[in-house]
Design an enzyme around this catalytic site. Structure first.
Site, mmCIF file in Angstrom:
data_model
loop_
_atom_site.group_PDB
_atom_site.id
_atom_site.type_symbol
_atom_site.label_atom_id
_atom_site.label_comp_id
_atom_site.label_asym_id
_atom_site.label_seq_id
_atom_site.Cartn_x
_atom_site.Cartn_y
_atom_site.Cartn_z
ATOM 1 N N ASP A 145 -0.080 25.322 17.319
ATOM 2 C CA ASP A 145 0.589 25.608 18.614
ATOM 3 C C ASP A 145 1.702 27.008 18.368
ATOM 4 O O ASP A 145 1.675 27.695 19.120
ATOM 5 C CB ASP A 145 1.427 24.590 19.319
ATOM 6 N N ARG A 199 -2.127 9.347 20.184
ATOM 7 C CA ARG A 199 -1.865 10.344 19.470
ATOM 8 C C ARG A 199 -0.754 9.771 18.118
ATOM 9 O O ARG A 199 -0.816 9.986 16.997
ATOM 10 C CB ARG A 199 -0.796 11.155 20.163
ATOM 11 N N TYR A 234 -9.728 8.793 29.570
ATOM 12 C CA TYR A 234 -10.348 8.143 28.427
ATOM 13 C C TYR A 234 -9.572 7.052 27.867
ATOM 14 O O TYR A 234 -8.430 6.866 27.889
ATOM 15 C CB TYR A 234 -10.806 9.260 27.460
ATOM 16 N N GLU A 250 10.838 18.266 8.995
ATOM 17 C CA GLU A 250 10.534 17.930 10.449
ATOM 18 C C GLU A 250 12.126 18.034 11.036
ATOM 19 O O GLU A 250 12.932 17.042 10.602
ATOM 20 C CB GLU A 250 9.921 16.773 10.462
HETATM 21 C C1 LIG Z 1 -2.072 17.531 28.086
HETATM 22 C C2 LIG Z 1 -2.281 17.859 26.939
HETATM 23 C C3 LIG Z 1 -3.697 17.298 26.447
HETATM 24 C C4 LIG Z 1 -4.108 17.901 25.092
HETATM 25 N N1 LIG Z 1 -5.286 17.176 24.872
HETATM 26 C C5 LIG Z 1 -5.865 17.701 23.618
HETATM 27 C C6 LIG Z 1 -6.840 16.967 23.170
HETATM 28 O O1 LIG Z 1 -7.640 16.254 23.861
HETATM 29 N N2 LIG Z 1 -7.524 17.433 22.113
HETATM 30 C C7 LIG Z 1 -6.974 18.458 21.256
HETATM 31 O O2 LIG Z 1 -7.371 18.856 20.036
HETATM 32 N N3 LIG Z 1 -5.686 19.035 21.593
HETATM 33 C C8 LIG Z 1 -5.035 18.591 22.777
HETATM 34 N N4 LIG Z 1 -3.756 18.845 23.195
HETATM 35 C C9 LIG Z 1 -3.214 20.229 22.362
HETATM 36 C C10 LIG Z 1 -2.551 19.553 21.280
HETATM 37 O O3 LIG Z 1 -1.876 18.325 21.901
HETATM 38 C C11 LIG Z 1 -1.599 20.532 20.516
HETATM 39 O O4 LIG Z 1 -2.238 21.703 20.267
HETATM 40 C C12 LIG Z 1 -1.280 20.046 18.961
HETATM 41 O O5 LIG Z 1 -0.299 18.705 19.212
HETATM 42 C C13 LIG Z 1 -0.378 20.939 18.343
HETATM 43 O O6 LIG Z 1 0.138 20.734 17.184
HETATM 44 P P1 LIG Z 1 1.299 21.400 16.336
HETATM 45 O O7 LIG Z 1 1.072 20.681 15.028
HETATM 46 O O8 LIG Z 1 0.868 22.524 16.162
HETATM 47 O O9 LIG Z 1 2.486 21.225 17.055
HETATM 48 P P2 LIG Z 1 3.607 20.120 17.388
HETATM 49 O O10 LIG Z 1 2.827 18.863 17.720
HETATM 50 O O11 LIG Z 1 4.443 20.600 18.784
HETATM 51 O O12 LIG Z 1 4.202 19.705 16.322
HETATM 52 C C14 LIG Z 1 5.341 20.858 16.020
HETATM 53 C C15 LIG Z 1 6.484 19.986 15.265
HETATM 54 O O13 LIG Z 1 7.544 20.916 14.452
HETATM 55 C C16 LIG Z 1 8.878 20.215 14.669
HETATM 56 N N5 LIG Z 1 9.672 21.420 14.593
HETATM 57 C C17 LIG Z 1 10.049 22.348 15.637
HETATM 58 N N6 LIG Z 1 10.848 23.263 15.091
HETATM 59 C C18 LIG Z 1 11.215 22.976 13.953
HETATM 60 C C19 LIG Z 1 12.057 23.682 13.065
HETATM 61 N N7 LIG Z 1 12.773 24.734 12.963
HETATM 62 N N8 LIG Z 1 12.285 23.058 11.706
HETATM 63 C C20 LIG Z 1 11.369 21.620 11.431
HETATM 64 N N9 LIG Z 1 10.715 21.117 12.472
HETATM 65 C C21 LIG Z 1 10.491 21.775 13.757
HETATM 66 C C22 LIG Z 1 8.735 19.532 15.924
HETATM 67 O O14 LIG Z 1 9.674 18.468 16.353
HETATM 68 C C23 LIG Z 1 7.319 19.005 15.861
HETATM 69 O O15 LIG Z 1 7.417 17.891 15.470
HETATM 70 C C24 LIG Z 1 -3.300 18.490 24.351
HETATM 71 C C25 LIG Z 1 -2.007 19.144 24.880
HETATM 72 C C26 LIG Z 1 -1.690 18.848 26.287
HETATM 73 C C27 LIG Z 1 -0.437 19.454 26.549
#
Ligand SMILES: Cc1cc2nc3c(=O)[nH]c(=O)nc-3n(C[C@H](O)[C@H](O)[C@H](O)COP(=O)(O)OP(=O)(O)OC[C@H]3O[C@@H](n4cnc5c(N)ncnc54)[C@H](O)[C@@H]3O)c2cc1C
Length: 396
Positions: A298, A109, A221, A35
C-alpha cells in the site's frame, strides 16, 4: 547464500512487510523488520486470497499453516443488490485450483497475520522489533541508508543496506522521496463487520457474494474456517471523520442500503458493530525506489479493494523484491529492477479496480445493461477475465 553484514530493514510488519521479511530471509539476507504497533493486531475483517498470492505463500511455507482457518468458496455469486436477482455465478473452489495450481481462499486477516508471524519467528536471521518507529531516514553516501528507531521515548541510530517502506497507505518512508506523492481519498467508504455463521443459509456460507447497486456494492464471504461471515458495504460518500477509520452506526449502513434487497438488509441487520474506513489511493505510476529506498504494498500503490488485490499485490511485490535483490550485486540496481518488474502489472490492477468502481455502482438503464452483459458473458468468460491476474507466478 551467506547473509550480508548490514541487514535489509523493513518499516512495517503488515502483510506486505512480513511476507517481504520471509522472502528476503529465504534469499539469504539478514532482515530487521520494524513495526510501530507494540502488538501485531489485524482489523477484525476478512481477506480474499487469490491463487497468485497463494502461490507465493506456498513457496514461503505459510500456506499449509493457514489451511485449517481458510475457506475455499464454491463460487462467486453476483447479484443485483436492489432486485436481489442473480446475474452470474463464477465457479471458484476446485476449478480454481485445477486451473491455476493454487487455491482461492477467504481468510480472517488475523489468521494470515498469525501464519506469517509464526514463520517469521522460525527464521533466526529476521529481527522483528515491535513498538518501534522508523524516522529521520537519510542516505548515508552510496553504501548505506541510515535512520532513527524510536522506541518508548528512546532513539537508536540504525544503518541498513536498504530500507523497504512497507508502512502502508500513510507511509513515512514515502514522504521522504524527492518526488513525494500523497495518498488521496477516493470518495469511497468501506463499512466492515463480521457476523456469526450460525443461522445463516448455507448458500451464503459456501459462496462469495457480490451485490451491485447504485453508488454502492456489498461483498460477503465466510472466514475463520466457516465460523463467521465477513461483510463489507462499500459506499460512495464524503469522509468527515477525524481519522481514516472509526466506528460506524448500524443506521448509517441501513441508510446506505435503503431500497436494497431484503436479503442484504437482513444480513446487515445481524451485525452488532461496524467499523468504517476511508478508501485511499496512492498513484502507482509515481516513483517506488530511490537509491537504497523502496516502497512495497500500500505504501507504493494503495488501491480500491474492488478486484480484491491490494494484499495480493503486496505479497507479489515481496517475492519479486527478494528475487531481484538476489539477482543483482548492486542494491540500487536491484531495487530499480524490482520497480521496473512490478509497476506495469500493479498499474493495470489499480486501473481495473477503478473501472470496477464505475461498473459496480451504475444505476437505472446502465445497471440493466451491466447485468445483461454479465449474464451474456457467462461463467466461463467471466472466469477467464481474471486469468492475467491469477496465473501470475513468482520468479525463481
Ligand atoms: C475493505 C477492504 C477490503 C480489502 N480486501 C482485500 C482482499 O480481499 N484481498 C486483497 O488482496 N486485498 C484486500 N484489501 C487491501 C489490503 O487490505 C491492503 O492492500 C493490504 O493490507 C496492504 O498491506 P501492507 O502490508 O502494504 O500495509 P498495511 O497492512 O497497512 O501495513 C503497514 C504496517 O506498517 C506499520 N507502520 C506504519 N508506519 C510505520 C513506521 N514509520 N515505522 C514502523 N512501522 C510503521 C503499520 O502499523 C502497519 O502495521 C482490502 C482493503 C480494504 C480497505
Amino acid at each position: 547464500m551467506p547473509s550480508k553484514d548490514a541487514p535489509v530493514a523493513i518499516a512495517g510488519a503488515g502483510i506486505g512487510g512480513l511476507t517481504a521479511a520471509l522472502a528476503l530471509s529465504r534469499a539469504g539476507r539478514k532482515v530487521c523488520i520494524v513495526e510501530r504497533a507494540s502488538e501485531l493486531r489485524e482489523a477484525g475483517a476478512g481477506l480474499q486470497l487469490s491463487p497468485n498470492a497463494c502461490g507465493v505463500l506456498r513457496r514461503l511455507d505459510v500456506l499449509d499453516a493457514l489451511e485449517p482457518a481458510a475457506v475455499a468458496p464454491a463460487a462467486i455469486r453476483i447479484a443485483n443488490g436492489q432486485t436481489g436477482r442473480e446475474v452470474a455465478s463464477v465457479p471458484l473452489g476446485e476449478s480454481i485450483s485445477r486451473r491455476y495450481g493454487n487455491p482461492y481462499w477467504v481468510v480472517h486477516r488475523a489468521d494470515l497475520q498469525n501464519a506469517l508471524l509464526a514463520a517469521v519467528k522460525r527464521h533466526t536471521d529476521i529481527d522483528l522489533r515491535l513498538g518501534c518507529e522508523v524516522t529521520e531516514v537519510v542516505m548515508n553516501g552510496p553504501r548505506h541508508v541510515a535512520f532513527t528507531l524510536h522506541h518508548a521515548g528512546t532513539e537508536q541510530p540504525m544503518e541498513a543496506d536498504a530500507l523497504i517502506g512497507a508502512d502502508g497507505v500513510w507511509s513515512s518512508v514515502r514522504s521522504i522521496f524527492p518526488a513525494q506523492h500523497d495518498a488521496r481519498f477516493t470518495g469511497q467508504t468501506a463499512y466492515r463487520t463480521t457476523i456469526p455463521a450460525a443461522g445463516l443459509p448455507s448458500w451464503i456460507l459456501i459462496n462469495t457474494g457480490l451485490w451491485l447497486g447504485p453508488n454502492a456494492h456489498v461483498v460477503h464471504y465466510p472466514i475463520s474456517g466457516g465460523d463467521k461471515l465477513n461483510l463489507v458495504v462499500l459506499v460512495e460518500e464524503d469522509w468527515t471523520g477525524k481519522t481514516w477509520s472509526e466506528p460506524a452506526s448500524s443506521d448509517a449502513v441501513a441508510g446506505a442500503l435503503a431500497n436494497w434487497s431484503p436479503v442484504v438488509q437482513e444480513l446487515a441487520g445481524r451485525a452488532s458493530q461496524w467499523l468504517k474506513w476511508a478508501l485511499c489511493r496512492v498513484d502507482a505510476s509515481r516513483p517506488w525506489t530511490d537509491q537504497r529506498l523502496a516502497l512495497l504494498g500500500d505504501a507504493a500503490h494503495a488501491m480500491l479493494p474492488f478486484v480484491a488485490q491490494g494484499a495480493a499485490m503486496a505479497i507479489e511485490d515481496a517475492a519479486v523484491l527478494a528475487t531481484s535483490i538476489s539477482a543483482h550485486k548492486s542494491l540500487p540496481a536491484a531495487l530499480k529492477a524490482y520497480e521496473a518488474a512490478r509497476k506495469p502489472r500493479v498499474r493495470k490492477v489499480q486501473a481495473l479496480a477503478e473501472r470496477n468502481a464505475r461498473i459496480y455502482h451504475l444505476s437505472g438503464p446502465m445497471a440493466f445493461g451491466r447485468d445483461t452483459a454479465l449474464r451474456l458473458l457467462g461463467p466461463k468468460r467471466l472466469a477467464g477475465q481474471m486469468d492475467w491476474i491469477y496465473r501470475w507466478t513468482a520468479p525463481e
